[in-house]
Each structure stands twice: as structure tokens, then as C-alpha cells.
Design a protein around this motif. Structure first.
Motif, PDB file in Angstrom:
ATOM      1  N   ARG A   1       0.833  -1.204   0.000  1.00 51.67           N
ATOM      2  CA  ARG A   1       0.000   0.000   0.000  1.00 51.67           C
ATOM      3  C   ARG A   1       0.869   1.255   0.000  1.00 51.67           C
ATOM      4  N   ASP A   2       1.930   1.244   0.804  1.00 50.61           N
ATOM      5  CA  ASP A   2       2.820   2.402   0.844  1.00 50.61           C
ATOM      6  C   ASP A   2       3.495   2.622  -0.506  1.00 50.61           C
ATOM      7  N   ALA A   3       3.920   1.529  -1.180  1.00 49.16           N
ATOM      8  CA  ALA A   3       4.574   1.652  -2.482  1.00 49.16           C
ATOM      9  C   ALA A   3       3.601   2.185  -3.530  1.00 49.16           C
ATOM     10  N   ILE A   4       2.359   1.684  -3.515  1.00 45.18           N
ATOM     11  CA  ILE A   4       1.348   2.182  -4.450  1.00 45.18           C
ATOM     12  C   ILE A   4       1.069   3.656  -4.187  1.00 45.18           C
ATOM     13  N   MET A   5       1.036   4.017  -2.908  1.00 46.25           N
ATOM     14  CA  MET A   5       0.786   5.414  -2.541  1.00 46.25           C
ATOM     15  C   MET A   5       1.861   6.319  -3.143  1.00 46.25           C
ATOM     16  N   ARG A   6       3.123   5.909  -3.033  1.00 45.13           N
ATOM     17  CA  ARG A   6       4.211   6.715  -3.585  1.00 45.13           C
ATOM     18  C   ARG A   6       4.097   6.819  -5.107  1.00 45.13           C
ATOM     19  N   ALA A   7       3.749   5.704  -5.755  1.00 46.35           N
ATOM     20  CA  ALA A   7       3.617   5.722  -7.218  1.00 46.35           C
ATOM     21  C   ALA A   7       2.493   6.652  -7.659  1.00 46.35           C
ATOM     22  N   LEU A   8       1.392   6.644  -6.916  1.00 54.60           N
ATOM     23  CA  LEU A   8       0.265   7.508  -7.271  1.00 54.60           C
ATOM     24  C   LEU A   8       0.634   8.971  -7.117  1.00 54.60           C
ATOM     25  N   LEU A   9       1.264   9.304  -6.002  1.00 52.51           N
ATOM     26  CA  LEU A   9       1.569  10.705  -5.731  1.00 52.51           C
ATOM     27  C   LEU A   9       2.662  11.243  -6.640  1.00 52.51           C
ATOM     28  N   GLU A  10       3.613  10.387  -6.996  1.00 49.11           N
ATOM     29  CA  GLU A  10       4.767  10.875  -7.755  1.00 49.11           C
ATOM     30  C   GLU A  10       4.538  10.895  -9.265  1.00 49.11           C
ATOM     31  N   GLU A  11       3.719   9.961  -9.783  1.00 47.44           N
ATOM     32  CA  GLU A  11       3.665   9.851 -11.236  1.00 47.44           C
ATOM     33  C   GLU A  11       2.269   9.636 -11.815  1.00 47.44           C
ATOM     34  N   LEU A  12       1.451   8.811 -11.175  1.00 44.94           N
ATOM     35  CA  LEU A  12       0.247   8.321 -11.839  1.00 44.94           C
ATOM     36  C   LEU A  12      -0.945   9.276 -11.771  1.00 44.94           C
ATOM     37  N   LEU A  13      -1.094  10.007 -10.684  1.00 43.63           N
ATOM     38  CA  LEU A  13      -2.259  10.887 -10.536  1.00 43.63           C
ATOM     39  C   LEU A  13      -1.959  12.290 -11.061  1.00 43.63           C
ATOM     40  N   LEU A  14      -2.921  12.828 -11.797  1.00 45.76           N
ATOM     41  CA  LEU A  14      -2.797  14.190 -12.301  1.00 45.76           C
ATOM     42  C   LEU A  14      -3.072  15.194 -11.181  1.00 45.76           C
ATOM     43  N   ASP A  15      -2.701  16.428 -11.403  1.00 42.85           N
ATOM     44  CA  ASP A  15      -2.899  17.462 -10.382  1.00 42.85           C
ATOM     45  C   ASP A  15      -4.373  17.628 -10.035  1.00 42.85           C
ATOM     46  N   GLU A  16      -5.245  17.592 -11.042  1.00 38.31           N
ATOM     47  CA  GLU A  16      -6.673  17.749 -10.757  1.00 38.31           C
ATOM     48  C   GLU A  16      -7.233  16.554  -9.996  1.00 38.31           C
ATOM     49  N   GLU A  17      -6.671  15.383 -10.228  1.00 37.33           N
ATOM     50  CA  GLU A  17      -7.109  14.199  -9.489  1.00 37.33           C
ATOM     51  C   GLU A  17      -6.651  14.273  -8.037  1.00 37.33           C
ATOM     52  N   LEU A  18      -5.422  14.746  -7.817  1.00 41.78           N
ATOM     53  CA  LEU A  18      -4.951  14.936  -6.454  1.00 41.78           C
ATOM     54  C   LEU A  18      -5.793  15.980  -5.729  1.00 41.78           C
ATOM     55  N   GLU A  19      -6.173  16.999  -6.456  1.00 41.93           N
ATOM     56  CA  GLU A  19      -7.018  18.032  -5.857  1.00 41.93           C
ATOM     57  C   GLU A  19      -8.379  17.470  -5.467  1.00 41.93           C
ATOM     58  N   ALA A  20      -8.928  16.578  -6.297  1.00 45.15           N
ATOM     59  CA  ALA A  20     -10.222  15.971  -6.008  1.00 45.15           C
ATOM     60  C   ALA A  20     -10.152  15.060  -4.782  1.00 45.15           C
ATOM     61  N   LEU A  21      -8.951  14.520  -4.504  1.00 43.46           N
ATOM     62  CA  LEU A  21      -8.776  13.635  -3.354  1.00 43.46           C
ATOM     63  C   LEU A  21      -8.374  14.396  -2.090  1.00 43.46           C
ATOM     64  N   SER A  22      -8.329  15.702  -2.155  1.00 48.73           N
ATOM     65  CA  SER A  22      -7.917  16.519  -1.009  1.00 48.73           C
ATOM     66  C   SER A  22      -9.140  17.183  -0.383  1.00 48.73           C
ATOM     67  N   ASP A  23      -9.017  17.520   0.902  1.00 47.60           N
ATOM     68  CA  ASP A  23     -10.104  18.195   1.587  1.00 47.60           C
ATOM     69  C   ASP A  23      -9.984  19.703   1.401  1.00 47.60           C
ATOM     70  N   GLU A  24     -10.809  20.447   2.103  1.00 46.95           N
ATOM     71  CA  GLU A  24     -10.826  21.898   1.953  1.00 46.95           C
ATOM     72  C   GLU A  24      -9.515  22.539   2.380  1.00 46.95           C
ATOM     73  N   GLY A  25      -8.803  21.876   3.309  1.00 51.45           N
ATOM     74  CA  GLY A  25      -7.531  22.427   3.773  1.00 51.45           C
ATOM     75  C   GLY A  25      -6.356  22.068   2.885  1.00 51.45           C
TER      76      GLY A  25
END
Length: 420
Positions: free
Chosen positions: A55-79
Motif C-alpha cells: 500500500r505504501d509503495a502504491i501510494m508513492r507511485a500515485l503521488l509521484e507519477e500516476l495521478l494528475l494534479d486535478e485528481e490529487l485536488e479531487a482527493l484533497s479536503d478543503e484544507g
């Protein structure tokens, strides 16, 4: 009457994320050789095979390469912080897809492992409780995919667009015709060349009906004779393979997976076996290559060659060869009583003598040894030159960046000559 169920759009399509891209990003994690924990006192530690580590390795892959900025934004809260519940759901679904598609399998660890690992139910970096005792393993499909990717990268680096077979200077009768026809001889494949057969009969009897065919009129197609080859890949898993700030063992494992995929898809008549040599030597199945790691070992080259020779002599192939990947000098040997004699200081004459004797035994058995040295120390150059001289093989002084290219080029071009 069919119904369509709709769910709230979160900004990330869980099913659109490519598992192939994910596995490609996870290759270093899945093939790790102990480089990250080289100073650990717990050799053979399999904590990196838990679902938490995955899970930790997948998390790093998602954050570093696989997820787009708008997708990361959609997965973030108001803060602006990542929503742990959304991330956990995403990771769980990706692991489920890896299991469903047959890339990995999971199994519950023993109670002893649970007691040793402890902390069951502890939260990972994703914030979701996980069982430390649950382990995952790569399946044959997963390993084959990593081998395909490694082979594709190597082929691209060589500028090759297609792969051939092991070509020789001999001809045989087969299915694909590429040469002039020949008269049929007992034992040939009856791949009849009708035109040449009729022409022979007409030249003998003249044009008429009925046309009588005789045994001597039979003509068959010829094809290029394609030899079969038995290969043993010897991997040095001594401690030096992860020392000096460089992981040399993981690239070697990538080559093993690439060769496995190449042989399975292009050379079905060939065989590939893998031998690890360290204080002693052992054969491992190809399915265990991804889990292989280095340890606090010396280098028993002689025992590795001895085991490889026994394996190859049991193979009924036209060619037999050993591909030896190492970075160190022979520093150990197995005595007649089974004890291991070790001397890491310099090149021990006793160890060298027995190692060269085993190299000569391979030479007498018609086995080619191609050595790929991941170091260029002056005293190792002389050792490798002596091995090459005895076995009439080839030696390559390479790096982790060019190792795969050199081995693949040598394997495909078959530039080594037959030893009679």
C-alpha cells in the motif's frame, strides 16, 4: 428490466487507472534485492512483502507519477490535505484489481510471524488499518509482465524491432521454406516441394499421363537449421552486490526475467535455469527470482559453476552455456567434507586453483561460460581473463546500466563459437 446504478463523482475514475502502468512503476519495489535494508541485522526480512508495504509503495507511485494534479485536488479536503478515507478506498480498489487480474496473490502469515511482527491492525501511511501478517506474492502472470517490460526496454535500447532464432550455418527440413529444395532422405520432415517433385519426374520420363513418381523424385523444402540452447544464469548474491552505494543485484534479476520472457515467447525449444551462488550455491525456480535477495555472504564461484554444469549436462540441447553475473572475486569454496573455506582477503591461490579446475571441467563438457563483471578492479581483470582463456568464452566488463543490453546482444547474436 436492467437498471443502472450511479454513484457520486469524486474526480478519480478508479477503473481507468492502468494496472500495467502501476506495475511498471512498482517494478523496483517488487524486485528489490535488499539494498534498502543492507545494514539491517535481520537478513532475509520479509516485512517488505506485507500488504502494508505494498500500500505504501502504491501510494508513492500515485503521488509521484500516476495521478494528475486535478485528481490529487479531487482527493484533497478543503484544507488541501489528502482525504485519508478516499485514499484508502483508492488503494484498496487497486489491490483488489491486482488480485482479480491475477498479478498478485495474498496469504495469511503464520501465528509465529504475527507474534514476531506484532502491531497487527496498525495504520499504514494511507491511514487504513492493515494486518502485518498478510503477505503478498507475485504470480507467474505478474512476473511475466515485468519480464515483458524489461525485454521491451532492452530491445528498444538495442534498436531492434524483431527477434529471430539461433541461426547456424546448417540446413534442415522444416515447415518454413527459405532455401533450395533437396532430395528426400529417410528421417527428413516430409514437407514436399510439389513443383520440384513433378519436375524431377517429368525430366526422367517426359511429359505424359499418367505420370509415374518414384522415390528418387521426391523433393522437400529446406529451412535454416535452428539450434536449441540450454542456459544457466548464475547470479552472484554475495554482500558486495549491494555495497558501495549501488544496487547491482536488481538489474541482474531484471535480466533474468527478460530472458525468461524471451525464451518462452521466441525460443520455445530453449531452457533457462537460475543458480544463486554465495557461500554455497542453489538453484531457484524462475517464480522465485523476484524474491531473491543478497545476504551477508562470500562468493563461492566454484560451487556455482559445479551446480550449473550438473544442470546443463542433464539437458539434451545442441548448445549449453553459462551466463555468470558477478562483481567480486572468488572468496569461498566447498571442501570435500562439506565445510566452507572462506578467505575474503585478496585472491586466495587455493580457491583460484579449484575454481579454474571447475572452469576446465565445463570446457571439457562443451559448456560455454560468458562472464559479465560488474567491477573493473585490476586483480579481477586477470581472474576473468584466465577464466575466458580456459573456457574459450567471452568476458564483458559492464555496469548496471548496460548489463541487460550486453547480455541480450550476446544471447541474440550468438557470437560465441561452438566448443568441440
Amino acid at each position: 428490466m436492467p437498471f443502472t446504478k450511479y454513484s457520486k463523482w469524486t474526480g478519480v475514475d478508479l477503473e481507468s487507472l492502468s494496472l500495467e502502468d502501476l506495475l511498471e512503476r512498482l517494478a523496483d519495489f517488487l524486485l528489490q534485492s535488499g539494498f534498502e535494508s543492507q545494514y539491517s541485522r535481520y537478513w532475509g526480512d520479509e516485512r517488505d512483502r506485507t500488504l502494508e508495504a505494498l500500500r505504501d509503495a502504491i501510494m508513492r507511485a500515485l503521488l509521484e507519477e500516476l495521478l494528475l494534479d486535478e485528481e490529487l485536488e479531487a482527493l484533497s479536503d478543503e484544507g488541501g490535505e489528502l482525504n485519508q478515507d478516499a485514499i484508502s478506498k483508492l488503494l484498496d480498489r487497486l489491490i483488489e484489481r491486482l488480485i482479480d487480474e491475477g498479478y498478485i496473490t495474498v496469504s495469511e502469515g503464520s501465528s509465529q510471524n504475527q507474534a514476531e511482527n506484532g502491531l497487527t491492525g496498525q495504520r499504514g501511511t494511507s491511514g487504513k488499518p492493515v494486518e502485518r501478517s498478510v503477505k503478498f506474492e507475485m504470480t507467474d502472470k505478474g512476473l511475466d509482465f515485468l519480464g515483458f517490460k524489461a525485454l521491451k526496454e532492452l530491445i528498444a535500447s538495442l534498436g531492434k524491432s524483431s527477434l529471430g532464432r539461433h541461426e547456424t550455418n546448417h540446413l534442415s527440413t522444416g515447415i518454413e521454406a527459405s532455401e533450395a529444395p533437396k532430395r528426400y532422405e529417410f528421417g527428413d520432415t516430409l514437407n514436399l516441394d510439389v513443383n520440384a517433385t513433378l519436375k524431377s519426374a517429368i525430366q526422367r520420363e517426359g511429359l505424359g499421363v499418367p505420370l509415374n513418381l518414384e522415390y528418387s523424385d521426391l523433393m522437400v523444402h529446406q529451412t535454416e537449421y535452428q539450434s536449441s540452447c540450454a542456459t544457466v544464469l548464475m547470479l552472484d548474491c554475495s554482500h558486495s552486490m549491494i555495497l558501495y552505494g549501488e544496487d547491482r543485484f536488481t538489474p541482474a534479476k531484471r535480466v533474468a526475467l527478460a530472458l525468461t520472457h524471451l525464451i518462452r515467447t521466441q525460443y520455445p525449444g530453449d531452457s533457462l535455469r537460475v543458480v544463486l551462488f554465495h557461500d554455497s550455491a542453489e538453484e531457484i525456480p524462475l517464480s522465485a527470482v523476484a524474491r531473491a535477495q543478497v545476504g551477508p555472504y562470500h562468493t563461492n564461484t566454484r560451487e556455482g559453476l559445479r551446480l550449473a554444469r550438473r544442470i546443463l549436462m542433464s539437458q539434451r540441447k545442441d548448445m549449453r552455456q553459462i551466463i555468470m553475473i558477478t562483481d567480486g572475486k572468488p572468496s569461498a569454496m566447498t571442501l570435500e567434507d562439506g565445510r566452507i573455506y572462506k578467505n575474503p582477503m585478496g585472491l586466495d591461490p587455493r580457491i583460484l586453483k579449484e575454481t579454474f579446475r571447475e572452469v576446465a571441467a565445463c570446457r571439457r563438457s562443451g559448456i560455454m561460460i560468458n562472464t559479465f563483471m560488474l567491477a573493473d578492479d585490476y586483480y579481477l581483470v586477470d581472474f576473468v581473463k584466465k577464466v575466458t582463456e580456459i573456457c574459450q568464452g567471452k568476458a564483458y566488463f559492464t555496469t548496471t546500466l548496460t548489463l541487460g543490453e550486453y547480455i541480450l546482444m550476446d544471447f541474440l547474436r550468438r557470437r560465441t563459437k561452438r566448443v568441440h
